[in-house]
Design a protein around this motif. Structure first.
Motif, PDB file in Angstrom:
ATOM      1  N   ALA A  11       3.406   7.102 -44.902  1.00 21.99           N
ATOM      2  CA  ALA A  11       3.255   8.202 -45.850  1.00 21.99           C
ATOM      3  C   ALA A  11       1.883   8.848 -45.698  1.00 21.99           C
ATOM      4  CB  ALA A  11       3.429   7.673 -47.272  1.00 21.99           C
ATOM      5  N   ALA A  12       1.846  10.174 -45.770  1.00 21.47           N
ATOM      6  CA  ALA A  12       0.579  10.900 -45.706  1.00 21.47           C
ATOM      7  C   ALA A  12      -0.248  10.593 -46.950  1.00 21.47           C
ATOM      8  CB  ALA A  12       0.836  12.401 -45.602  1.00 21.47           C
ATOM      9  N   VAL A  13      -1.545  10.355 -46.743  1.00 26.32           N
ATOM     10  CA  VAL A  13      -2.440  10.035 -47.851  1.00 26.32           C
ATOM     11  C   VAL A  13      -3.522  11.109 -47.943  1.00 26.32           C
ATOM     12  CG1 VAL A  13      -4.125   8.376 -48.750  1.00 26.32           C
ATOM     13  CG2 VAL A  13      -2.029   7.557 -47.667  1.00 26.32           C
ATOM     14  N   LEU A  14      -3.751  11.610 -49.151  1.00 29.79           N
ATOM     15  CA  LEU A  14      -4.802  12.593 -49.409  1.00 29.79           C
ATOM     16  C   LEU A  14      -5.878  11.944 -50.266  1.00 29.79           C
ATOM     17  CD1 LEU A  14      -5.945  15.500 -49.385  1.00 29.79           C
ATOM     18  CD2 LEU A  14      -4.454  16.002 -51.345  1.00 29.79           C
ATOM     19  N   LEU A  15      -7.062  11.765 -49.702  1.00 26.38           N
ATOM     20  CA  LEU A  15      -8.183  11.141 -50.405  1.00 26.38           C
ATOM     21  C   LEU A  15      -9.017  12.221 -51.074  1.00 26.38           C
ATOM     22  CD1 LEU A  15      -9.183   8.693 -47.529  1.00 26.38           C
ATOM     23  CD2 LEU A  15      -8.022   8.073 -49.645  1.00 26.38           C
ATOM     24  N   PHE A 124       1.931   9.956 -35.299  1.00 21.16           N
ATOM     25  CA  PHE A 124       0.699   9.457 -35.907  1.00 21.16           C
ATOM     26  C   PHE A 124       0.835   9.429 -37.410  1.00 21.16           C
ATOM     27  CE2 PHE A 124       0.129  14.029 -35.030  1.00 21.16           C
ATOM     28  CZ  PHE A 124      -0.074  14.514 -36.311  1.00 21.16           C
ATOM     29  N   ARG A 125      -0.008   8.627 -38.040  1.00 23.98           N
ATOM     30  CA  ARG A 125      -0.079   8.593 -39.506  1.00 23.98           C
ATOM     31  C   ARG A 125      -1.200   9.546 -39.910  1.00 23.98           C
ATOM     32  NH1 ARG A 125      -1.092   4.480 -43.528  1.00 23.98           N
ATOM     33  NH2 ARG A 125      -0.166   5.226 -45.464  1.00 23.98           N
ATOM     34  N   LEU A 126      -0.936  10.473 -40.803  1.00 21.41           N
ATOM     35  CA  LEU A 126      -1.926  11.472 -41.199  1.00 21.41           C
ATOM     36  C   LEU A 126      -2.606  11.089 -42.508  1.00 21.41           C
ATOM     37  CD1 LEU A 126      -3.222  14.233 -40.564  1.00 21.41           C
ATOM     38  CD2 LEU A 126      -1.387  15.288 -41.897  1.00 21.41           C
ATOM     39  N   VAL A 127      -3.945  11.041 -42.448  1.00 23.78           N
ATOM     40  CA  VAL A 127      -4.764  10.824 -43.637  1.00 23.78           C
ATOM     41  C   VAL A 127      -5.736  11.995 -43.721  1.00 23.78           C
ATOM     42  CG1 VAL A 127      -6.387   9.299 -44.829  1.00 23.78           C
ATOM     43  CG2 VAL A 127      -4.602   8.319 -43.371  1.00 23.78           C
ATOM     44  N   THR A 128      -5.833  12.614 -44.879  1.00 23.75           N
ATOM     45  CA  THR A 128      -6.755  13.734 -45.053  1.00 23.75           C
ATOM     46  C   THR A 128      -7.663  13.468 -46.243  1.00 23.75           C
ATOM     47  OG1 THR A 128      -5.079  14.900 -46.366  1.00 23.75           O
ATOM     48  CG2 THR A 128      -5.197  15.439 -44.024  1.00 23.75           C
ATOM     49  N   ALA A 129      -8.768  14.205 -46.293  1.00 27.66           N
ATOM     50  CA  ALA A 129      -9.718  14.022 -47.394  1.00 27.66           C
ATOM     51  C   ALA A 129     -10.389  15.350 -47.718  1.00 27.66           C
ATOM     52  CB  ALA A 129     -10.774  12.984 -47.010  1.00 27.66           C
ATOM     53  N   THR A 130     -10.769  15.521 -48.974  1.00 24.93           N
ATOM     54  CA  THR A 130     -11.497  16.723 -49.376  1.00 24.93           C
ATOM     55  C   THR A 130     -12.235  16.475 -50.681  1.00 24.93           C
ATOM     56  OG1 THR A 130     -11.298  19.098 -49.833  1.00 24.93           O
ATOM     57  CG2 THR A 130      -9.532  17.693 -50.661  1.00 24.93           C
ATOM     58  N   TYR A 149       1.804  20.330 -50.000  1.00 23.39           N
ATOM     59  CA  TYR A 149       2.845  19.366 -50.382  1.00 23.39           C
ATOM     60  C   TYR A 149       3.043  18.300 -49.305  1.00 23.39           C
ATOM     61  CZ  TYR A 149       4.234  22.022 -54.505  1.00 23.39           C
ATOM     62  OH  TYR A 149       4.242  22.641 -55.739  1.00 23.39           O
ATOM     63  N   ARG A 150       2.884  18.692 -48.048  1.00 22.01           N
ATOM     64  CA  ARG A 150       3.021  17.726 -46.949  1.00 22.01           C
ATOM     65  C   ARG A 150       1.888  16.692 -46.957  1.00 22.01           C
ATOM     66  NH1 ARG A 150       7.631  17.014 -43.704  1.00 22.01           N
ATOM     67  NH2 ARG A 150       8.789  18.975 -43.735  1.00 22.01           N
ATOM     68  N   LEU A 151       0.700  17.135 -47.338  1.00 23.80           N
ATOM     69  CA  LEU A 151      -0.471  16.238 -47.330  1.00 23.80           C
ATOM     70  C   LEU A 151      -0.544  15.382 -48.585  1.00 23.80           C
ATOM     71  CD1 LEU A 151      -3.260  18.730 -46.119  1.00 23.80           C
ATOM     72  CD2 LEU A 151      -1.764  17.290 -44.723  1.00 23.80           C
ATOM     73  N   ASN A 152       0.012  15.892 -49.685  1.00 22.97           N
ATOM     74  CA  ASN A 152      -0.189  15.299 -51.001  1.00 22.97           C
ATOM     75  C   ASN A 152       0.914  14.309 -51.374  1.00 22.97           C
ATOM     76  OD1 ASN A 152      -1.744  15.128 -53.390  1.00 22.97           O
ATOM     77  ND2 ASN A 152      -0.300  16.446 -54.462  1.00 22.97           N
ATOM     78  N   VAL A 153       1.419  13.550 -50.402  1.00 25.50           N
ATOM     79  CA  VAL A 153       2.467  12.560 -50.701  1.00 25.50           C
ATOM     80  C   VAL A 153       1.877  11.426 -51.539  1.00 25.50           C
ATOM     81  CG1 VAL A 153       4.154  10.957 -49.711  1.00 25.50           C
ATOM     82  CG2 VAL A 153       3.673  13.132 -48.555  1.00 25.50           C
ATOM     83  N   ILE A 154       0.763  10.852 -51.077  1.00 22.88           N
ATOM     84  CA  ILE A 154       0.052   9.803 -51.822  1.00 22.88           C
ATOM     85  C   ILE A 154      -1.370  10.309 -52.089  1.00 22.88           C
ATOM     86  CG2 ILE A 154      -0.663   7.388 -51.914  1.00 22.88           C
ATOM     87  CD1 ILE A 154       2.292   7.509 -51.596  1.00 22.88           C
ATOM     88  N   PRO A 155      -1.607  10.959 -53.231  1.00 16.42           N
ATOM     89  CA  PRO A 155      -2.978  11.384 -53.546  1.00 16.42           C
ATOM     90  C   PRO A 155      -3.771  10.209 -54.126  1.00 16.42           C
ATOM     91  CG  PRO A 155      -1.469  12.161 -55.243  1.00 16.42           C
ATOM     92  CD  PRO A 155      -0.632  11.395 -54.246  1.00 16.42           C
TER      93      PRO A 155
END
Length: 230
Positions: A11-15, A124-130, A149-155
């Protein structure tokens, strides 16, 4: 707890959180506890790449694709992250032109390098941060809603250091140990120094704390660091 719950998924994670709270450290932790831990961890800070270089940095290019290109071509970070984790820091700085292309890669798991004729499959597993408010950016039209919405699966919101003062002593001791080992010293903090640091508001968060401990180790002549050193 949440990190451990979701680490071994794709799952994509947004930090989310202020600058200096340790978002990069959490991204590394996600990778280390995942089934991809033996594969690459590729990190890109979106705020450090000029917009005109973003596409070649992310997608790579074939030999002779454009003037000034390396004659052997270049592998982009998407391909480098294959089977591993791709961490895009400061995702709010991603240009709109690249946002739509990244969305396509996330959806289709393939991309075309600059000057390429054959698409490359990636996994790949996508992790993003902002540290920015992406919802506000969506309202202003500077960030795509579909990509959000694609990035914000697990905020995951990482609180500032002043919101988790119970962690300060643990972090001080952690960095004291690291810096003492690094500089071959045996320095400690006086209890009153701990008290002052726990009460401090830490605008620079964990990064500021780490830098302060290193500075105290280097500039304090006494073995026990007292409040006057601050």
């Amino acid at each position: 707890k949440t990190i451990h719950q979701v680490a071994d998924t794709d799952a994509a994670v947004l930090l989310l959180g202020e600058s200096g709270v340790g978002k990069s450290m959490f991204a590394h932790t996600l990778h280390q506890y995942s089934h991809r831990k033996k594969e690459p961890f590729i990190e890109l800070n979106c705020s450090t790449i000029p917009e005109n270089l973003f596409e070649s940095e992310m997608f790579g290019y074939e030999p002779g694709s454009f003037t000034g290109a390396q004659k052997e071509g270049k592998q982009g970070i998407l391909q480098q992250a294959h089977n591993g984790t791709l961490f895009l820091d400061e995702i709010g700085e991603l240009p709109l032109s690249i946002q739509v292309k990244l969305l396509k890669v996330i959806q289709e798991k393939k991309f075309l390098p600059i000057g390429g004729k054959n698409e490359i499959q990636v996994d790949f597993r996508l992790v993003t941060a902002t540290n920015q408010n992406l919802e506000e950016m969506v309202r202003k039209g500077t960030f795509r809603l579909d990509l959000y919405y694609r990035l914000n699966v697990i905020p995951l919101h990482i609180p500032s250091l002043r919101e988790r003062r119970e962690d300060i002593t643990t972090l001080i001791n952690h960095y004291l140990k690291i810096m003492n080992n690094k500089y071959h010293t045996l320095k400690t903090l006086h209890s009153s120094t701990y008290d002052m640091l726990i009460q401090y508001h830490w605008p620079g968060n964990v990064r500021e704390l780490e830098n302060l401990i290193e500075r105290l180790i280097l500039t304090t002549e006494e073995t026990i660091i007292t409040p006057k050193s601050l």
